[in-house]
Design a protein around this motif. Structure first.
Motif, PDB file in Angstrom:
ATOM      1  N   ASN A 193     -12.415  -9.706  57.729  1.00 38.27           N
ATOM      2  CA  ASN A 193     -12.589  -8.449  56.995  1.00 38.27           C
ATOM      3  C   ASN A 193     -11.436  -8.140  56.046  1.00 38.27           C
ATOM      4  OD1 ASN A 193     -15.032  -7.925  58.294  1.00 38.27           O
ATOM      5  ND2 ASN A 193     -14.057  -6.768  59.947  1.00 38.27           N
ATOM      6  N   GLU A 194     -10.222  -8.605  56.390  1.00 33.25           N
ATOM      7  CA  GLU A 194      -9.032  -8.131  55.686  1.00 33.25           C
ATOM      8  C   GLU A 194      -8.273  -9.188  54.886  1.00 33.25           C
ATOM      9  OE1 GLU A 194      -8.249  -5.025  55.551  1.00 33.25           O
ATOM     10  OE2 GLU A 194      -9.597  -4.233  57.082  1.00 33.25           O
ATOM     11  N   LEU A 195      -8.468 -10.474  55.168  1.00 24.83           N
ATOM     12  CA  LEU A 195      -7.555 -11.475  54.617  1.00 24.83           C
ATOM     13  C   LEU A 195      -8.157 -12.445  53.604  1.00 24.83           C
ATOM     14  CD1 LEU A 195      -5.623 -12.453  57.888  1.00 24.83           C
ATOM     15  CD2 LEU A 195      -5.098 -10.625  56.245  1.00 24.83           C
ATOM     16  N   ASN A 196      -9.468 -12.425  53.416  1.00 24.65           N
ATOM     17  CA  ASN A 196     -10.090 -13.471  52.601  1.00 24.65           C
ATOM     18  C   ASN A 196     -10.411 -13.063  51.170  1.00 24.65           C
ATOM     19  OD1 ASN A 196      -9.984 -15.314  54.701  1.00 24.65           O
ATOM     20  ND2 ASN A 196     -11.995 -14.718  55.507  1.00 24.65           N
ATOM     21  N   GLU A 197     -10.434 -11.784  50.900  1.00 25.06           N
ATOM     22  CA  GLU A 197     -10.790 -11.342  49.555  1.00 25.06           C
ATOM     23  C   GLU A 197      -9.750 -11.824  48.537  1.00 25.06           C
ATOM     24  OE1 GLU A 197     -11.720  -7.195  47.087  1.00 25.06           O
ATOM     25  OE2 GLU A 197     -11.307  -7.142  49.245  1.00 25.06           O
ATOM     26  N   GLY A 198     -10.234 -12.440  47.483  1.00 20.89           N
ATOM     27  CA  GLY A 198      -9.352 -12.883  46.405  1.00 20.89           C
ATOM     28  C   GLY A 198      -8.588 -14.161  46.679  1.00 20.89           C
ATOM     29  N   ILE A 199      -8.947 -14.914  47.721  1.00 24.88           N
ATOM     30  CA  ILE A 199      -8.198 -16.118  48.070  1.00 24.88           C
ATOM     31  C   ILE A 199      -8.265 -17.156  46.947  1.00 24.88           C
ATOM     32  CG2 ILE A 199     -10.179 -16.942  49.408  1.00 24.88           C
ATOM     33  CD1 ILE A 199      -6.457 -17.911  49.800  1.00 24.88           C
ATOM     34  N   GLU A 200      -9.394 -17.245  46.245  1.00 25.60           N
ATOM     35  CA  GLU A 200      -9.510 -18.235  45.175  1.00 25.60           C
ATOM     36  C   GLU A 200      -8.486 -17.979  44.075  1.00 25.60           C
ATOM     37  OE1 GLU A 200     -11.973 -16.261  46.153  1.00 25.60           O
ATOM     38  OE2 GLU A 200     -13.508 -17.533  47.093  1.00 25.60           O
ATOM     39  N   GLN A 201      -8.339 -16.706  43.696  1.00 27.23           N
ATOM     40  CA  GLN A 201      -7.398 -16.365  42.629  1.00 27.23           C
ATOM     41  C   GLN A 201      -5.959 -16.502  43.083  1.00 27.23           C
ATOM     42  OE1 GLN A 201      -8.782 -15.782  39.586  1.00 27.23           O
ATOM     43  NE2 GLN A 201      -6.672 -16.033  38.855  1.00 27.23           N
ATOM     44  N   ARG A 202      -5.675 -16.092  44.329  1.00 26.71           N
ATOM     45  CA  ARG A 202      -4.309 -16.230  44.844  1.00 26.71           C
ATOM     46  C   ARG A 202      -3.910 -17.696  44.930  1.00 26.71           C
ATOM     47  NH1 ARG A 202      -6.161 -12.662  48.606  1.00 26.71           N
ATOM     48  NH2 ARG A 202      -5.865 -14.126  50.327  1.00 26.71           N
ATOM     49  N   ASP A 203      -4.849 -18.542  45.324  1.00 26.72           N
ATOM     50  CA  ASP A 203      -4.569 -19.975  45.394  1.00 26.72           C
ATOM     51  C   ASP A 203      -4.289 -20.529  43.993  1.00 26.72           C
ATOM     52  OD1 ASP A 203      -4.788 -22.652  46.963  1.00 26.72           O
ATOM     53  OD2 ASP A 203      -6.176 -22.935  45.290  1.00 26.72           O
ATOM     54  N   ALA A 204      -5.094 -20.126  43.030  1.00 32.22           N
ATOM     55  CA  ALA A 204      -4.905 -20.607  41.662  1.00 32.22           C
ATOM     56  C   ALA A 204      -3.562 -20.160  41.094  1.00 32.22           C
ATOM     57  CB  ALA A 204      -6.045 -20.120  40.769  1.00 32.22           C
ATOM     58  N   ASN A 205      -3.120 -18.952  41.483  1.00 33.61           N
ATOM     59  CA  ASN A 205      -1.886 -18.377  40.940  1.00 33.61           C
ATOM     60  C   ASN A 205      -0.660 -18.635  41.808  1.00 33.61           C
ATOM     61  OD1 ASN A 205      -3.415 -17.305  38.846  1.00 33.61           O
ATOM     62  ND2 ASN A 205      -3.649 -15.304  39.834  1.00 33.61           N
ATOM     63  N   SER A 206      -0.830 -19.365  42.907  1.00 34.47           N
ATOM     64  CA  SER A 206       0.268 -19.588  43.863  1.00 34.47           C
ATOM     65  C   SER A 206       0.884 -18.255  44.293  1.00 34.47           C
ATOM     66  CB  SER A 206       1.350 -20.487  43.247  1.00 34.47           C
ATOM     67  OG  SER A 206       0.830 -21.758  42.950  1.00 34.47           O
TER      68      SER A 206
END
Length: 381
Positions: free
Chosen positions: A22-35
């Motif tokens: 519920n709390e930790l997965n939102e936006g993981i693709e963008q955070r991974d791309a941006n380190s």
């Protein structure tokens, strides 16, 4: 040895899974791309007690044993798709454990509460550009100086390095013929004059986890900042690496379970030649191998954690857990991508991120080759 989890452990694990999803997965693709390291998610994990699982209540901890902590880390990495965050939290726990097991009372009182609360981020500085698996060849020195030590050297690839408030540094303090007596451990804070961090390193995977070099130029460290005693650094390292390998293996197991379930569901719903692809032996055999690795991996992790809870050294078992789970993770990720086919190769599926992340597993905290050397050496060869 009874490895059956209690109702309380199961409830805690289930709550962590729900929290992570519920709390930790939102936006993981963008955070991974941006380190990108997400402090908001870090603090959320700290608020529910992840950073303090293994510590006494007097410091704000959860007073859990290692078996419970392993179960929680496995649940977190199962529910959380940001494996870099989970591994950063494991580093935080290991730093706190190092102080809890070897620190003086005043060091525990000063540093454990902010580590447990997540207010301060901690890092372990051991590796150097020419001293990875060969810890004894490090060049960072801590020379006796009025009122303490003068620290000089450069560490490399340090997890949490660019964001660390507290760093536990292993450095040479002697030139004894007995190499294990030459290392000592020191607490260095980011305010220390002469201490600096390099910028975050761009990596193939685990991009949300922050890694960098750390530079120590004539850092004057007060004598009261030494952890344990002078010359005890190798002993501290050998003890702590067992905890780290067990916790990292637990993280790998959670990821493996998540990928396995995702792959099973895909194999049941993806139809080719008039039937689900899971009914083809070429696919089902790969899935069966995933299940085998998960079940066997759980057994060795549970045994290693039980040993630590019983205050039994777990050198062999923690190395077996590390090498088996890390190599199994790479294999499961590769097979999952193969089963998903072209879709698995697309970023949308999320599997390629797990594949990239998995390659670090057989390198960090002692490469697979080193783990096999340890196991062989302790097999009376």
């Amino acid at each position: 040895m009874d490895f059956k989890t209690t109702n309380e452990q199961d409830l805690l694990a289930n709550n962590i899974i729900k929290f992570a999803r519920n709390e930790l997965n939102e936006g993981i693709e963008q955070r991974d791309a941006n380190s990108e390291f997400n402090r908001r998610e870090w603090h959320k994990c700290a608020e529910i007690g992840i950073c303090g699982l293994t510590f006494p209540e007097e410091y704000g901890g959860g007073n859990a044993d290692l078996s419970t902590t392993v179960n929680c880390i496995r649940a977190l990495s199962y529910g959380c798709q940001d494996t870099g965050l989970v591994l950063a939290l494991i580093t935080q726990i290991c730093c706190g454990l190092q102080l809890h097991l070897f620190g003086k009372d005043n060091q525990k009182e000063k540093y454990l509460p902010p580590i447990i609360s997540g207010e301060k981020i901690a890092a372990q500085a051991i590796s150097e550009s020419d001293a990875g698996s060969d810890v004894g060849s490090m060049r960072t020195t801590a020379i006796p100086h009025p009122n303490g030590y003068r620290l000089n050297g450069t560490k490399m690839y340090i997890t949490n390095g660019p964001i660390a408030d507290i760093v536990l540094v292993i450095a040479k303090t002697g030139q004894s013929q007995m190499a294990f007596r030459n290392l000592s451990c020191f607490i260095v804070t980011k305010e220390t004059s002469g201490f600096s961090s390099e910028t975050n390193l761009e990596k193939m995977g685990l991009r949300t986890m922050q890694n960098s070099g750390l530079i120590f130029e004539n850092c004057d460290i007060p004598a009261e900042q030494i952890v344990g005693n002078e010359g005890q650094g190798m002993f501290i390292f050998n003890e702590m690496i067992e905890w780290e390998r067990i916790l990292m293996a637990a993280c790998y197991l959670g990821v493996m379970q998540r990928i396995y379930e995702t792959t099973v569901n895909y194999a049941k719903t993806r139809n080719q030649f008039g039937k689900p692809i899971g009914q083809f032996q070429a696919v089902s055999s790969k899935i069966a191998d995933m299940r085998i690795k998960i079940e066997l991996g759980k057994l060795i992790i549970d045994k290693a954690a039980w040993q630590k809870d019983q205050k039994i050294r777990s050198t062999v078992e923690s190395s077996i857990a590390k090498v088996f789970l890390s190599e199994s993770l790479k294999k499961i990720c590769a097979d999952a991508l193969q089963i998903h086919g072209a879709y698995g190769y697309m970023k949308e599926a999320g599997i390629e991120r797990d594949v990239r992340n998995s390659f670090a597993a057989t390198i960090s905290s002692g490469a697979s080759e080193i783990q096999r050397n340890i196991i062989a050496k302790l097999s009376n060869l």
